[in-house]
Design a protein around this motif. Structure first.
Motif, mmCIF file in Angstrom:
data_model
loop_
_atom_site.group_PDB
_atom_site.id
_atom_site.type_symbol
_atom_site.label_atom_id
_atom_site.label_comp_id
_atom_site.label_asym_id
_atom_site.label_seq_id
_atom_site.Cartn_x
_atom_site.Cartn_y
_atom_site.Cartn_z
ATOM 1 N N GLU A 129 0.595 -1.706 0.134
ATOM 2 C CA GLU A 129 0.133 0.006 0.372
ATOM 3 C C GLU A 129 0.918 0.981 0.278
ATOM 4 N N LEU A 130 2.359 1.416 0.270
ATOM 5 C CA LEU A 130 2.698 2.445 0.619
ATOM 6 C C LEU A 130 4.621 1.726 0.161
ATOM 7 N N GLY A 143 6.207 0.260 -9.963
ATOM 8 C CA GLY A 143 4.188 0.533 -9.770
ATOM 9 C C GLY A 143 3.442 -0.208 -10.739
ATOM 10 N N VAL A 144 4.275 -0.559 -12.461
ATOM 11 C CA VAL A 144 3.515 -0.976 -13.479
ATOM 12 C C VAL A 144 4.170 -2.434 -13.767
ATOM 13 N N LEU A 145 5.142 -2.569 -13.640
ATOM 14 C CA LEU A 145 6.003 -4.109 -14.401
ATOM 15 C C LEU A 145 5.526 -4.939 -13.721
ATOM 16 N N PRO A 146 5.563 -5.008 -12.237
ATOM 17 C CA PRO A 146 5.467 -6.001 -11.347
ATOM 18 C C PRO A 146 3.596 -6.426 -11.446
ATOM 19 N N GLN A 258 -6.535 -1.710 -10.145
ATOM 20 C CA GLN A 258 -5.117 -1.162 -8.946
ATOM 21 C C GLN A 258 -4.496 -0.403 -9.260
ATOM 22 N N PHE A 259 -4.961 0.731 -7.676
ATOM 23 C CA PHE A 259 -4.484 1.915 -8.411
ATOM 24 C C PHE A 259 -3.546 2.437 -7.983
ATOM 25 N N VAL A 260 -2.981 2.831 -8.517
ATOM 26 C CA VAL A 260 -1.117 3.993 -8.186
ATOM 27 C C VAL A 260 -1.539 5.806 -7.933
ATOM 28 N N SER A 292 -4.879 -0.328 -3.489
ATOM 29 C CA SER A 292 -4.731 1.524 -3.876
ATOM 30 C C SER A 292 -3.148 0.606 -3.805
ATOM 31 N N ILE A 293 -2.037 2.053 -4.038
ATOM 32 C CA ILE A 293 -0.192 2.047 -3.793
ATOM 33 C C ILE A 293 -0.498 3.170 -3.258
#
Length: 480
Positions: A129-130, A143-146, A258-260, A292-293
């Protein structure tokens, strides 16, 4: 005033044995496709301060809480309540990382080792989350590739099926949206996934093909937009959208997403709004779970605690073994800080600052000056134009009021090679976040601590500097 110093010497290292176990070999192959051309320095990976060295699992990341805990645990940061550890899920990541300790590294592998360690961990366990890492550590890729690998390439079909179908990347500035969209499209194209993954940009003045994602909501997609465009849809008041479509976007964006949220220090009221919405989704239970992250170099867990989002599950920072190669050089780069005295009256302030910039500028390098308002940036640029003679350093003015084509041309100038005289960049906070730009000297007006940290990240970013006396400088804004 910030001025760049020398960084950490990597030394000479030879030999490379790079063969991950089968459990994560697909991730390495996936990253090779998305970043063909070889690894580069500057992605996730560095050592946490000594007082913070507590490790989860194999120890590649530091997971902080306010009470001690044993190995193999990660933290739950709770707002106003005791911190409760929970077991970190075991997986192939730990076995992979233990294997990697025994191998020799060549310089090119070492340069990106921190990034690999970080993304391996996130790909094995999912996004926290953080994510709190220093500026320039590659948060966008983390935030994108994993997520993309877990959604499309993970060897476990159950993981692929349960991973969020959409990634919604929320940013506070238009310039960050344009840059992030270009990078994500490049990654997807190099991975050969252009037909399988849609990329949609939400930004004022940009045409959107809303039917493309509304008519096929099961298709894997990445949404990148400014916080006003995306948060308004989450509140069922979508900007630039007809009233009849408000509930459609509201329902689709609150389910299985999945929010970033990146560069949260610039989000203002959007930060607690995003946290409260996540808490409501969990309390009311949506059709498909959404997560969310929040990513920033300076964000504290309590800043995303709200009445309905009372805890932060998993505060991920950088672990001891992540500080390797080129990223270690960048994060250990020397910066000398000093205060610069300039005339305070507003009438003479631009000329005084311009004189300081010309005097401190080093030929063949870049000097950056960051101001809190567009008006002062424009005034200093005009004063510089009177001082700089023909054959002197190139002057570039950058702020948020340029039209997209003009801003794109300016960004191309910044990315180009420097002349023998160098370059002086006069900017506002648009350079605070997400722009991979380095300077020999950086000047900033006094600002919030989080803003100063972000601005300082643009000094000696491409360490080590060839110059021997580094420094950032700051001054108070003028009196009216």
């Amino acid at each position: 005033m910030l001025e760049a110093g020398t960084g950490l010497d990597q030394g000479n290292q030879v030999g490379c044995v790079y063969c991950p176990p089968a459990g994560l070999r697909g991730l390495d192959q996936f990253e090779h496709r998305t970043q063909r051309g070889g690894p580069t320095a500057g992605a996730l990976g560095t050592r946490a301060p000594k007082a913070r060295r507590r490790f989860a699992g194999a120890g590649r990341f530091t997971v902080r809480a306010q009470r001690a805990r044993g190995p193999g645990t990660s933290s739950v940061a709770r707002c106003g309540a005791p911190h409760r550890p929970h077991k970190a899920p075991p997986g192939v990541a730990e076995r992979y990382l233990r294997t990697r300790r025994a191998v020799a590294w060549c310089r090119s592998c070492q340069a990106a080792a921190g990034r690999r360690h970080a993304r391996e961990r996130l790909a094995a366990e999912g996004l926290p989350e953080l994510l709190r890492v220093p500026t320039g550590a590659g948060k966008t890729a983390a935030g994108v590739l994993p997520w993309l690998w877990r959604r499309l390439e993970h060897p476990d079909a159950q993981v692929r099926a349960t991973e969020a179908r959409w990634l919604v990347f929320v940013l506070p500035l238009r310039s960050l949206v344009e840059q992030t969209a270009a990078v994500v499209r490049e990654w997807i194209a190099k991975a050969g996934l252009a037909g399988a993954v849609g990329v949609h940009v939400f930004m004022g003045g940009v045409d959107r093909d809303d039917d493309a994602w509304r008519m096929d909501p099961s298709r894997t997609a990445v949404f990148i937009g400014t916080q006003d465009m995306l948060l308004s849809r989450l509140l069922m008041r979508g900007y630039g959208e007809s009233r009849a479509q408000w509930p459609v976007s509201f329902g689709l964006l609150h389910s299985g997403v999945q929010f970033v949220f990146d560069e949260t220090q610039l989000m203002g009221p959007g930060l607690p709004t995003s946290a409260q919405l996540q808490g409501l989704r969990e309390q009311l239970v949506t059709g498909v779970p959404s997560r969310s992250i929040w990513m920033s170099a300076t964000l504290a867990p309590q800043e995303v605690c709200t009445p309905d989002h009372r805890e932060v599950r998993g505060v991920v920072e950088l672990g001891e073994d992540d500080r390797v190669g080129g990223l270690a050089v960048r994060l250990n780069a020397v910066r000398q800080v000093e205060r610069v005295e300039v005339p305070e009256p507003a009438a003479v302030y631009p000329a005084g600052v311009a004189q300081v910039l010309v005097t401190r500028h080093v030929p063949g390098t870049r000097t950056i000056a960051v101001f809190n308002t567009v008006e002062r940036a424009v005034a200093v640029q005009a004063a510089l134009a009177k001082l700089v003679r023909r054959g002197g350093p190139e002057l570039v003015l950058l702020h948020s009021r340029f039209r997209p084509p003009e801003r794109e041309n300016l960004m191309d100038e910044l990315r180009g090679p420097l002349s023998a005289a160098g370059q002086i960049v006069v900017s506002t906070q648009v350079l605070e976040a997400g722009v991979d730009l380095s300077s020999r000297v950086l000047f900033t007006e006094a600002a919030l601590f989080s803003s100063v940290v972000q601005r300082a990240g643009r000094c000696n970013r491409a360490a080590p500097s060839t110059c021997s006396t580094p420094s950032p400088a700051s001054t108070r804004p003028p009196r009216k």
